[in-house]
Write an enzyme that holds these catalytic residues in place. Structure first.
Site, PDB file in Angstrom:
ATOM      1  N   GLY A 120      49.609  44.478  43.413  1.00  0.00           N
ATOM      2  CA  GLY A 120      49.369  45.760  44.075  1.00  0.00           C
ATOM      3  C   GLY A 120      49.361  46.866  43.040  1.00  0.00           C
TER       4      GLY A 120
ATOM      5  N   GLY B 192      42.809  41.326  51.752  1.00  0.00           N
ATOM      6  CA  GLY B 192      42.671  41.717  50.345  1.00  0.00           C
ATOM      7  C   GLY B 192      43.724  41.094  49.446  1.00  0.00           C
TER       8      GLY B 192
ATOM      9  N   LYS C 180      47.900  38.336  32.343  1.00  0.00           N
ATOM     10  CA  LYS C 180      48.620  37.075  32.044  1.00  0.00           C
ATOM     11  C   LYS C 180      47.692  36.035  31.442  1.00  0.00           C
ATOM     12  CE  LYS C 180      47.113  37.290  36.308  1.00  0.00           C
ATOM     13  NZ  LYS C 180      47.111  38.385  37.256  1.00  0.00           N
TER      14      LYS C 180
ATOM     15  N   GLU D  18      41.574  36.737  46.236  1.00  0.00           N
ATOM     16  CA  GLU D  18      40.264  37.091  45.696  1.00  0.00           C
ATOM     17  C   GLU D  18      39.175  36.395  46.513  1.00  0.00           C
ATOM     18  OE1 GLU D  18      40.227  39.032  43.029  1.00  0.00           O
ATOM     19  OE2 GLU D  18      42.381  38.927  42.668  1.00  0.00           O
TER      20      GLU D  18
ATOM     21  N   ASP E  35      47.074  30.799  38.206  1.00  0.00           N
ATOM     22  CA  ASP E  35      47.714  32.104  37.961  1.00  0.00           C
ATOM     23  C   ASP E  35      49.226  31.927  37.725  1.00  0.00           C
ATOM     24  OD1 ASP E  35      47.630  35.181  38.331  1.00  0.00           O
ATOM     25  OD2 ASP E  35      49.117  34.548  39.807  1.00  0.00           O
TER      26      ASP E  35
ATOM     27  N   LYS F 189      51.628  32.473  34.259  1.00  0.00           N
ATOM     28  CA  LYS F 189      52.840  33.310  34.253  1.00  0.00           C
ATOM     29  C   LYS F 189      54.065  32.525  33.771  1.00  0.00           C
ATOM     30  CE  LYS F 189      50.981  36.314  37.873  1.00  0.00           C
ATOM     31  NZ  LYS F 189      50.810  36.466  39.329  1.00  0.00           N
TER      32      LYS F 189
ATOM     33  N   VAL G 277      53.553  39.404  34.411  1.00  0.00           N
ATOM     34  CA  VAL G 277      54.255  38.401  35.221  1.00  0.00           C
ATOM     35  C   VAL G 277      54.997  39.110  36.349  1.00  0.00           C
ATOM     36  CG1 VAL G 277      55.978  36.547  35.241  1.00  0.00           C
ATOM     37  CG2 VAL G 277      54.614  36.941  33.194  1.00  0.00           C
TER      38      VAL G 277
HETATM   39  N1  HSE Z   1      46.683  37.188  42.225  1.00  0.00           N
HETATM   40  C1  HSE Z   1      48.074  37.368  41.942  1.00  0.00           C
HETATM   41  C2  HSE Z   1      48.900  36.950  43.142  1.00  0.00           C
HETATM   42  C3  HSE Z   1      48.454  38.766  41.603  1.00  0.00           C
HETATM   43  O1  HSE Z   1      48.370  36.596  44.184  1.00  0.00           O
HETATM   44  O2  HSE Z   1      50.112  36.993  43.010  1.00  0.00           O
HETATM   45  C4  HSE Z   1      48.115  39.173  40.208  1.00  0.00           C
HETATM   46  O3  HSE Z   1      48.834  38.428  39.283  1.00  0.00           O
END
Ligand code: HSE
Length: 442
Positions: free
Chosen positions: A304, A189, A107, A192, A203, A207, A134
């Site tokens: 995932g 997990g 993205k 990050e 993020d 999107k 997305v």
């Molecule tokens: N890091 C993103 C989230 C997933 O926590 O949704 C990958 O886009």
């Protein structure tokens, strides 16, 4: 064409999921497509520690040279799964220059360099698949591009970051505070090691830029709209919201208003009854409202290995079908014909009107409320609800919670500036935007 060969760039969580899925569903894919799809080459920055992750690919076809994969004559389709912006942009453009269709889960590269990439793909006549960019496994890109092709989109509103949704859901269920919940998300997990992109809303902002681009046929510049993450959300506000019949969610939304684009990402109080309020944990959801189709909600796994690989491989199959059929009937990558895309101005954040939740620590004594409400009145802000939560603390300050009717961001910021300087109020306050009307299903 007897076989479609894929070159994989990046053998991380998504890349290895794609290799596995192409192996596991080889027969199913062949039954649906009519030809076999296989992985012929892989490049990864640290491929030598990952050879076990690439079942079915000969060691000599794996390496660290990305360009060798892109340029290999036997590779028909490139799957860009390295993430990030600069290298990914270079690899995607190189593949397009080689007239190779590209599928990406990235993205960030599309939100930052989308216009250049769309234009290059169009010029080369190359399809570009980005379903996985997305909301992971939710087929929202394809739906906007194809299923909603005849409909004018009234509004998009989504939970597009699973990490934030996990954190806010757990804070809501357990009454836990933000940093403790973030640590747990990292242990599991979900977040990050450097979670800034997720929890600062970047993020989700990437999107919604992609979705708005598809829905409204407009380029979207990230710096032109408000992006706010969830660091400032406390369990106190989550609990008060709950008592008032609301949930706090990180909502990314886009809507055309009188020829301008209202696009933003911020924590949002939604009524309990709204379908997005019910989406918990790491799940993502997108609510789309089409003028004719009406409101619809898509809920699913936003991240995932398996879910994201499902979207990537779905795109690979689509691109393979295009290759197999000699490049006919291609759907424009950005949903509109390139010469029919037109930039919509983005509504300046200060002009956007919403309802607000505000919490102050105010002295618990006569006249304080009227001074605060007087400032709101002077700034043309009408109050809907005012509640004092609990008793004053030992310094004499009590929690004062206000819900406003719709007001512009500019008026609200001016009023808050004045109120926080009053001698009866502590300077720090909590602010959450409230959406109840204009949301699909309300
Ligand atoms: N890091 C993103 C989230 C997933 O926590 O949704 C990958 O886009």
């Amino acid at each position: 064409m007897k076989k479609i060969c894929v070159g994989i760039l990046g053998l991380g969580t998504v890349g290895s999921g794609v290799v596995n899925l192409l192996n596991e569903q080889r027969e199913l894919i062949k039954r649906r497509l009519g030809v076999e799809v296989c992985v012929s080459k892989i490049a990864d920055r640290s491929v030598f520690t990952k050879k076990k992750m690439a079942r079915g690919v000969a060691p000599e076809n794996m390496g660290t040279d990305f360009e060798a994969v892109i340029d290999a004559p036997e590779v028909h389709v490139i799957a860009e799964l390295i993430g990030g912006t600069d290298d990914a942009r270079r690899h995607i453009l190189r593949a397009i220059e080689n007239s190779k269709p590209v599928v990406t889960a990235n993205k960030a590269v599309l939100a930052v360099h989308g216009e250049e990439i769309f234009a290059a793909a169009e010029k080369a006549g190359c399809p570009l698949g980005f379903e996985a960019s997305v909301a992971g496994g939710i087929p929202i890109v394809r739906n906007l591009r194809e299923a909603f092709a005849a409909d004018k989109i009234e509004r998009l509103a989504g939970i597009l970051n699973g990490t934030c949704n996990y954190i806010l859901s757990r804070m809501t269920e357990m009454g836990a505070d933000f940093s403790e919940t973030l640590e747990r998300a990292q242990e599991l997990g979900y977040a990050e090691a450097d979670p800034a992109f997720d929890i600062d809303g970047v993020d989700a902002s990437h999107k919604i830029a992609i979705l708005a681009n598809l829905a409204y046929g407009t380029p979207v510049d990230l710096e032109d709209y408000h992006t706010e993450g969830i660091r400032s959300i406390t369990s106190v506000d989550i609990d008060i919201a709950k008592e008032l019949g609301y949930r706090i969610k990180l909502i990314a939304m886009a809507q055309e208003r009188e020829g301008k684009l209202d696009i933003r990402v911020h924590p949002t109080m939604l009524p309990d009854s709204h379908p997005l309020s019910q989406v918990g944990g790491v799940y993502n959801a997108v609510a789309v409202s089409g003028v004719n189709a009406g409101p619809q909600v898509f809920i699913g796994k936003g991240a995932g290995s398996e879910a994201t690989a499902s979207a990537v491989v779905g795109d690979i199959i689509e691109v393979a079908r295009w290759l197999k059929n000699g490049g006919d009937s291609r759907i424009p990558a950005a949903a509109f014909l390139p010469d029919q895309r037109a930039r919509l101005d983005i509504l300046p954040p200060r002009e956007i009107s919403t309802r607000f939740y505000v919490r102050f620590a105010a002295l618990d004594k006569p006249g304080v409320l009227s001074r605060i409400s007087g400032v709101f009145g002077e700034h043309d802000i009408s109050l809907e609800t005012v509640v004092q939560k609990g008793r004053a603390d030992e310094d004499g300050y009590a929690r004062l919670v206000l819900l406003t009717h719709k007001a512009t961001e500019e008026n609200m910021q001016n009023a808050l500036g004045e109120i926080s300087r009053l001698d009866v109020v502590q300077p720090a306050y909590a602010l959450v935007r409230v959406e109840s009307d204009g949301m699909a299903f309300m």
